[in-house]
Write a protein that holds these residues in place. Sequence first.
Motif, short mmCIF file in Angstrom:
data_model
loop_
_atom_site.label_atom_id
_atom_site.label_comp_id
_atom_site.label_asym_id
_atom_site.label_seq_id
_atom_site.Cartn_x
_atom_site.Cartn_y
_atom_site.Cartn_z
N UNK A 208 -14.11 -5.74 -0.06
CA UNK A 208 -13.31 -6.90 0.33
C UNK A 208 -12.57 -6.70 1.66
N UNK A 209 -12.86 -5.62 2.37
CA UNK A 209 -12.18 -5.34 3.65
C UNK A 209 -12.30 -6.50 4.63
N UNK A 210 -13.50 -7.10 4.69
CA UNK A 210 -13.73 -8.20 5.65
C UNK A 210 -13.34 -9.55 5.07
N UNK A 211 -12.73 -9.56 3.88
CA UNK A 211 -12.33 -10.79 3.20
C UNK A 211 -13.50 -11.77 3.09
N UNK A 212 -14.61 -11.33 2.51
CA UNK A 212 -15.79 -12.20 2.42
C UNK A 212 -15.59 -13.33 1.41
N UNK A 213 -16.27 -14.44 1.65
CA UNK A 213 -16.23 -15.56 0.72
C UNK A 213 -17.29 -15.39 -0.37
N UNK A 214 -18.34 -14.60 -0.05
CA UNK A 214 -19.41 -14.40 -1.02
C UNK A 214 -19.93 -12.96 -0.95
N UNK A 215 -20.41 -12.48 -2.09
CA UNK A 215 -20.96 -11.13 -2.21
C UNK A 215 -22.38 -11.24 -2.75
N UNK B 136 -12.27 -10.31 -10.81
CA UNK B 136 -11.33 -10.73 -11.87
C UNK B 136 -12.02 -10.67 -13.22
N UNK B 137 -13.29 -11.07 -13.27
CA UNK B 137 -14.04 -11.03 -14.52
C UNK B 137 -14.23 -9.59 -15.00
N UNK B 138 -14.54 -8.68 -14.07
CA UNK B 138 -14.71 -7.28 -14.44
C UNK B 138 -13.38 -6.68 -14.90
N UNK B 139 -12.30 -7.03 -14.20
CA UNK B 139 -10.98 -6.56 -14.59
C UNK B 139 -10.64 -7.03 -16.00
N UNK C 190 -31.05 -10.14 -8.75
CA UNK C 190 -30.56 -10.54 -7.43
C UNK C 190 -29.51 -11.63 -7.65
N UNK C 191 -28.31 -11.44 -7.09
CA UNK C 191 -27.20 -12.35 -7.40
C UNK C 191 -26.39 -12.68 -6.15
N UNK C 192 -25.62 -13.77 -6.26
CA UNK C 192 -24.55 -14.06 -5.30
C UNK C 192 -23.32 -14.39 -6.12
N UNK C 193 -22.19 -13.79 -5.75
CA UNK C 193 -20.93 -14.00 -6.45
C UNK C 193 -19.83 -14.37 -5.46
N UNK C 194 -18.81 -15.03 -5.98
CA UNK C 194 -17.56 -15.16 -5.24
C UNK C 194 -16.72 -13.94 -5.60
N UNK C 195 -15.64 -13.67 -4.87
CA UNK C 195 -14.79 -12.53 -5.22
C UNK C 195 -14.18 -12.62 -6.62
#
Length: 335
Positions: A104-111, A193-196, A184-189
């Motif tokens: 999250x260093x670059x504050x991405x909108x998608x992963x 929260x879901x993993x936490x 193969x996936x795309x997620x929002x940050x």
Amino acid sequence: MEKVVAVIMVGGPTKGTRFRPLSFNTPKPLFPLAGQPMIQHPISACKRIPNLAQIFLIGFYEEREFALYVSSISNELKVPVRYLKEDKQHGSAGGLYYFRDMIMEENPSHIILLNCDVCCSFPLPDLLEAHKRYGGMGTMLVIKVSAESAHQFGELIADPNTKELLHYTEKPETFVSDLINCGVYVFTPDIFTAIQGVLTHREDRANIRQVSSFEAFQSATRTLPVDFVRLDQDILSPLAGKKQLYTYETMDFWEQIKTPGMSLKCSSLYLALFKITSPQLLASGNGITSATIAGDVYIHPSAKVHPTAKVINISSSSSILSSAVSIALSYCLYY
């Protein structure tokens, strides 16, 4: 401007044992397919994503095994590529969470999240656009396979209209669907929260459990480590049907690279894909001033081929001899 980061899970030396003996001297992710390291195919696909900020490789190989390659591919693609070594196995979702601050260093909108041992056309820009239309937390690439082979993978049911993931089960004993997870996936940050949430739930259960010593022993033998989180069983299955996860179906090829024999098939698939995505990588020759080329062939720049030679793509052959020769030729041409 929205930024995107990509994460590729590469596993480690204790994983991918079915790929032996090809992985004895070379880490599986660096074994050549179609003349390029296995991992380079998804990395090159990530390069096609708009606003890509960085690519992370997560695994538990020693850093020295990836240092040279990471430096080389970063310079070649002009995109920062970093290898992150897990201190222990955290699971497919746990490993992502363990390095969340760096990701999250670059504050991405998608992963973008991929598994290294997947062979496909990686339609990542289309997957990302579909994900934005759906508006959920995550979108997975899916494909239809034969009903006979579906049980080997994560089977799922999706709404035919909205494409929402309604049900997901990993390698079921009974048939559920011919639609499977491609890894193969795309997620929002929000994925963090879901993993936490999974981690907190486990910690709470561990704190309130009041059992006898015998029951505690039995429970310990059945329970995963608190910080080990699986993407499929711990995230996808519980969140299915809650309007958070969606699917995007690919009509192209898809394979898992689990065994030595699959390296031959996947090399052939990638060579055929090169005709569309990277035709400059394929060899050509007229048989007079240069070698005769038959089929889709890649020749490493360091290789010298005599003009009288005839280089043939024999990977479509099913004979054991042809398979062995093709794999050996690919390996020698790369190294």
